[in-house]
Scaffold this active site. Structure first.
Site, PDB file in Angstrom:
ATOM      1  N   GLU A   1      31.229  15.681  -2.483  1.00 23.07           N
ATOM      2  CA  GLU A   1      31.219  14.688  -1.415  1.00 23.07           C
ATOM      3  C   GLU A   1      32.612  14.128  -1.153  1.00 23.07           C
ATOM      4  O   GLU A   1      33.016  13.964   0.005  1.00 23.07           O
ATOM      5  CB  GLU A   1      30.247  13.557  -1.779  1.00 23.07           C
TER       6      GLU A   1
ATOM      7  N   ASN B   1      33.602   7.085  -3.441  1.00 14.99           N
ATOM      8  CA  ASN B   1      32.156   7.282  -3.305  1.00 14.99           C
ATOM      9  C   ASN B   1      31.457   6.249  -4.187  1.00 14.99           C
ATOM     10  O   ASN B   1      31.390   6.397  -5.403  1.00 14.99           O
ATOM     11  CB  ASN B   1      31.795   8.709  -3.741  1.00 14.99           C
TER      12      ASN B   1
ATOM     13  N   ASP C   1      26.532   9.169   5.409  1.00 14.85           N
ATOM     14  CA  ASP C   1      25.651  10.275   5.034  1.00 14.85           C
ATOM     15  C   ASP C   1      24.772  10.718   6.189  1.00 14.85           C
ATOM     16  O   ASP C   1      24.275  11.846   6.208  1.00 14.85           O
ATOM     17  CB  ASP C   1      24.752   9.847   3.870  1.00 14.85           C
TER      18      ASP C   1
END
Length: 430
Positions: A416, A12, A159
């Site tokens: 995430e 990420n 996203d």
């Protein structure tokens, strides 16, 4: 002879940090957490940290050069070196790497990329103008991964995927046809989708119900802040738009303002400005990097703003700035939260609404903000549990309202990287 162990790495990449998780294949066991912090900082050295699950490896934390002295593209190879040096994992055993990419346009699933077939990266880099602080750096990270691990398959996860369920009447902008050559339609796309998806899963597991029965409003509050209206586990509206700039104000983002304001604020707003090795308008720099909390309070640290609400802790000037900044942030947040609760209430009874979730760094740590938001929602039956709200413990999902509260309040830790790994597991079928 036992089969050779293989691994999945979830990465990420943010503008100031890189986070990651390492999983075993096919057991999907979490083995380690990875972090690179202080990226681009002129005042602090870059820190590389590998934290292994108990018995899986040797934890390590090292400092490199100052953040502004290190090229972003070199950080992933450095992280991989630290990972493989801290345990028995070999680079050749890392079979898959999944990457968070902020803007995916209209893509409704991830894109696979392998060494020598990198067409997807070219497409993603074209979208960098819409997420200049994130997309380009994610592309650099993927390229450096392909160089360091030429045998592996990368999966780009966006996203924007979570918000592909938003209806046309919600995502459409009332603009005439463009005279520009566009890489994608000009419309609302929404962001923080990987975070929202992970929150839906965590809340569903906590409530012991299927994800497609979750009805909730989520406030993802951090250096970048947004809100999302989720019905039956799917996004039906979100505060961010074509870019992450629309909606709530952030650490350095203005959030939604009158679009003409920037042209009165800055005479040459449309002129070019450089961001690393690509160009955007001066207006985008001002609105994305010099606005928000930074412009109002002189700091991007929400904790400092809360501290300065106490006049005994700071100068009168800083106290007045903090009061206004906090009031503005609360007002804008309530605008979206109330709007989204109304959307849900117009279609489902309040008994079927699972509540309001706070997540992200500010959402998880901001007890005062959570209390003030929920008190404004007393008309919906929200009753704050002060002890639970002020407690720093509670696990992945914590309820912060009283037992009989009609509208529940929650703090949910986002994951995430864990959700990315789940998407990769489904994509690759292990």
């Amino acid at each position: 002879m036992p089969d050779k162990t293989e691994y999945l790495l979830a990465i990420n990449c943010g503008s100031s940090s890189i986070k990651g998780k390492l999983f075993a294949i096919p057991s999907f066991e979490l083995l380690a957490n990875l972090a690179v912090t202080n990226i681009s900082s002129a005042d602090e050295r870059v820190k590389i940290r590998i934290t292994w699950e108990e018995g899986k490896g040797k934890n390590s934390e090292e400092e490199a050069d100052y953040g502004d002295k290190i090229r972003y593209a070199s950080l992933v190879p450095i992280l991989l070196d630290h990972l493989t040096n801290s345990t028995h994992v070999e680079k050749e055993e890392i079979k898959y790497v999944c990457h968070r990419v902020v803007h995916g346009g209209t893509h409704d699933r991830g894109i696979r990329v392998v060494k020598g077939h990198e067409e997807g990266l070219i497409e993603m880099d074209k979208l960098s103008e819409f997420a200049p602080l994130h997309n380009h750096r994610a592309v650099l990270a993927v390229k450096s991964c392909l160089d360091a691990l030429p045998h592996h398959t990368s999966l780009l996860l966006f996203d924007t995927i979570f918000h592909q369920t938003i209806a046309p009447e919600v995502y459409t902008y009332a603009l005439p046809p463009s005279d520009n050559e566009l890489s994608m339609p000009l419309r609302k796309y929404g962001f923080h989708g990987l975070s929202y998806a992970s929150i839906v899963r965590s809340l569903a597991e906590h409530l012991k119900k299927p994800s497609d029965q979750v009805n909730v409003v989520v406030a993802h509050l951090g250096s970048g802040s947004s809100s999302c209206c989720i019905k039956n586990g799917k996004s039906v509206d979100t505060s961010m738009g074509l870019t992450p700039l629309e909606g709530l104000l952030g650490g350095t983002r203005s959030g939604t303002i009158d679009p003409t304001a920037i042209f009165h604020h800055t005479k040459d707003a449309a002129s070019d400005a450089n961001v690393g090795d690509f160009t955007v308008s001066k207006a985008e720099i001002i609105l994305n990097k010099n606005s928000g909390l930074k412009a109002l309070a002189g700091t991007t640290n929400f904790g400092h703003i809360i501290q300065n609400l106490d006049p005994s802790k700071c100068s009168k000037e800083d106290h007045e700035k903090a009061k206004l900044t906090y009031a503005v942030f609360l007002d804008r947040l309530l605008n979206f939260v109330a709007q989204y609760l109304f959307k849900l209430l117009s279609e489902v009874p309040i008994e079927s609404i699972d509540g309001l979730v706070f997540s992200g760094g500010i959402g998880e740590k901001g007890a005062e903000l959570r209390r003030d938001v929920l008190k404004k929602l007393a008309w919906l039956g929200a009753e704050v549990d002060e002890e639970a709200n002020n407690s720093n413990s509670g696990g992945t999902v914590k309820c912060i309202t009283k037992e009989g509260s009609k509208l529940k309040g929650w703090v949910v830790e986002t994951d995430e990287e864990g959700w990315m790994a789940t998407m990769a597991k489904e994509e690759f079928g292990f």
